[in-house]
Scaffold this motif. Sequence first.
Motif, PDB file in Angstrom:
ATOM      1  N   UNK A  25     -52.735  54.669  -0.971  1.00  0.00           N
ATOM      2  CA  UNK A  25     -54.173  54.429  -0.865  1.00  0.00           C
ATOM      3  C   UNK A  25     -54.900  54.923  -2.116  1.00  0.00           C
ATOM      4  N   UNK A  26     -54.463  56.077  -2.621  1.00  0.00           N
ATOM      5  CA  UNK A  26     -55.050  56.621  -3.844  1.00  0.00           C
ATOM      6  C   UNK A  26     -54.068  56.374  -4.986  1.00  0.00           C
ATOM      7  N   UNK A  27     -54.198  55.218  -5.617  1.00  0.00           N
ATOM      8  CA  UNK A  27     -53.298  54.835  -6.702  1.00  0.00           C
ATOM      9  C   UNK A  27     -54.039  53.872  -7.622  1.00  0.00           C
ATOM     10  N   UNK A  28     -53.440  53.573  -8.774  1.00  0.00           N
ATOM     11  CA  UNK A  28     -54.136  52.673  -9.686  1.00  0.00           C
ATOM     12  C   UNK A  28     -54.252  51.247  -9.143  1.00  0.00           C
ATOM     13  N   UNK A  29     -53.246  50.702  -8.373  1.00  0.00           N
ATOM     14  CA  UNK A  29     -53.486  49.370  -7.792  1.00  0.00           C
ATOM     15  C   UNK A  29     -54.671  49.367  -6.825  1.00  0.00           C
ATOM     16  N   UNK A  30     -54.804  50.445  -6.024  1.00  0.00           N
ATOM     17  CA  UNK A  30     -55.936  50.539  -5.104  1.00  0.00           C
ATOM     18  C   UNK A  30     -57.251  50.577  -5.867  1.00  0.00           C
ATOM     19  N   UNK A  70     -62.357  45.852  -8.488  1.00  0.00           N
ATOM     20  CA  UNK A  70     -62.524  44.421  -8.718  1.00  0.00           C
ATOM     21  C   UNK A  70     -63.323  43.747  -7.617  1.00  0.00           C
ATOM     22  N   UNK A  71     -63.037  44.126  -6.369  1.00  0.00           N
ATOM     23  CA  UNK A  71     -63.766  43.544  -5.243  1.00  0.00           C
ATOM     24  C   UNK A  71     -65.247  43.875  -5.282  1.00  0.00           C
ATOM     25  N   UNK A  72     -65.564  45.139  -5.596  1.00  0.00           N
ATOM     26  CA  UNK A  72     -66.965  45.548  -5.675  1.00  0.00           C
ATOM     27  C   UNK A  72     -67.670  44.900  -6.872  1.00  0.00           C
ATOM     28  N   UNK A  73     -66.953  44.779  -7.988  1.00  0.00           N
ATOM     29  CA  UNK A  73     -67.543  44.125  -9.167  1.00  0.00           C
ATOM     30  C   UNK A  73     -67.862  42.664  -8.881  1.00  0.00           C
ATOM     31  N   UNK A  74     -66.965  41.994  -8.160  1.00  0.00           N
ATOM     32  CA  UNK A  74     -67.215  40.600  -7.781  1.00  0.00           C
ATOM     33  C   UNK A  74     -68.410  40.491  -6.837  1.00  0.00           C
ATOM     34  N   UNK A  75     -68.566  41.485  -5.959  1.00  0.00           N
ATOM     35  CA  UNK A  75     -69.711  41.484  -5.058  1.00  0.00           C
ATOM     36  C   UNK A  75     -71.021  41.625  -5.832  1.00  0.00           C
ATOM     37  N   UNK A  76     -71.011  42.491  -6.849  1.00  0.00           N
ATOM     38  CA  UNK A  76     -72.204  42.654  -7.684  1.00  0.00           C
ATOM     39  C   UNK A  76     -72.513  41.357  -8.430  1.00  0.00           C
ATOM     40  N   UNK A  77     -71.467  40.711  -8.971  1.00  0.00           N
ATOM     41  CA  UNK A  77     -71.666  39.432  -9.659  1.00  0.00           C
ATOM     42  C   UNK A  77     -72.200  38.374  -8.698  1.00  0.00           C
ATOM     43  N   UNK A  78     -71.753  38.423  -7.435  1.00  0.00           N
ATOM     44  CA  UNK A  78     -72.255  37.477  -6.433  1.00  0.00           C
ATOM     45  C   UNK A  78     -73.762  37.647  -6.232  1.00  0.00           C
TER      46      UNK A  78
END
Length: 512
Positions: A225-230, A236-244
């Motif tokens: 859960x606490x790792x670089x892929x997470x 990325x998901x939050x950045x896409x939400x901001x772009x939306x």
Amino acid sequence: MTHRQVLKALSGLLIGLFVAVLSSTVVSNALPTILTELHGGESAYTWVITAALLSMTASTPLWGKLSDLVSKKLLVQAAMGIYVVSSALAGLSQNTGELIACRVLQGVGAGGVIALGQICLAAMVPPRERGRYSGYFGAVFALATIGGPLIGGVIVDTDWLGWRWCFYVGIPFAVIAVLVLQRTLKLPEQTVRKPRIDYLGALLITASVSLLMIWISLAGKNYAWLSWPSALMVGGGLALAVLFVAAERRAAEPIVPLDLFRHRTVALASVASALVGIGMYGATTFLGQYFQLARGKTPTQAGLLTLPMILGLALASTVAGRLITRYGKWKAYLVAGTVLLTVGLALLGTARDHTSYGALALFMAVTGVGLGLTSQNLVLAVQNTVPRHELGAASSVVTFFRTMGGAMGVSALGALLGNRVAHYLAENLAAAHVRPAGGAALGGGEIPDLHRLPAPIVPLVTDAFGHGVGTVFLVAAPFALVAAAVVVFIREVPLRTVQDAPAERTAEPVAG
């Protein structure tokens, strides 16, 4: 329009709603059998459900926006056509990847039918009378939820049919719905404009939600859960939400008009819908799995055993709709519904493989009543707030948040269930000093077939699934509690008695 005329006009919409809901519920009890044949695991179980919910989430605002621009009747018929094609393809699937892809397309069609049904009702009936007919929508929703698991269970248990007919069975109903709509649905004329579709907004919101759901599904199993892929996926998901959000501010015809959220009712109802969606889709998804894998029931029996929840939903939705039409008040039902949903989920959180069915029936009935008082009335509250020309967008926004909450909730709860079942099963095997020959299969995350497991292992597996599903419901209960706190702050506005009465145009301050 008289009551008879309205019912005649709504007949095709109600058939379409039945088909759309059937598309998700018909597989709920059949999935363990389907995935056993297709060699799918717990993650595939979750994704067959959430793939449809995700595409439904992404397409709902698009359908709603289009309904403000072009013919609602044409749109709902197009949505039914998409459903027919995707269902036929789903029945031909040869592996879980193909099945999930077809479910994505099926969700697009089903999302259109569900969203446009409420929008067409709003175009015909003033808010004060709408509660009565929303009750009919709730009753049909409950009937499809009852019939879906039963139909799916009977199909899977009938050797000469097979699980593929779970997808074929809805096609005749869909064709009938299209024909009935063509004959009966006559909506007020509207100015048809050339639609300017917000493709960028649809792409960004789909990518954002998908990335977050993939993270939820794989975290803790494929990576920590606490790792670089997470960090990469969440960021990325939050950045896409901001772009939306940025894209919606600039779009000429945004799929989610941000100015709608200046209405306090719209903002709060959207949050509550997302939280209620977790409980709604979580309950319908995991109860079937509980009865089959924790109680050893057949798919048909599992469908019958979930009747108390569905009957509670149907009764509460119908009765509340009539009372709302008579007295014009709706907030008390929202508060009571979210509280009962919290209580019902908390009680289901105590379920184990040995819990008496009498207690389970009571817990399911309370949950069903809570859902029946809540889901349709959140849409009604929003429709009563916005002006007529924004009905489509506003109605679809509430449905959008409900399905988004359900999609992400089922994904998260499914990941939790897989983790807890593996944990409890390992504990049970260690305590019993048992190392079965099929232990590798059990540890691989595949859905087990209880009839093929060695007899000493079966009670260890059913205990693990019973405890795991109980944990899932217990985790879902606090989300319903937060929804109860949110609806308290929704301001009750008396239901309008005429269709074109002016709605509040001055933005309300958003609570908090």
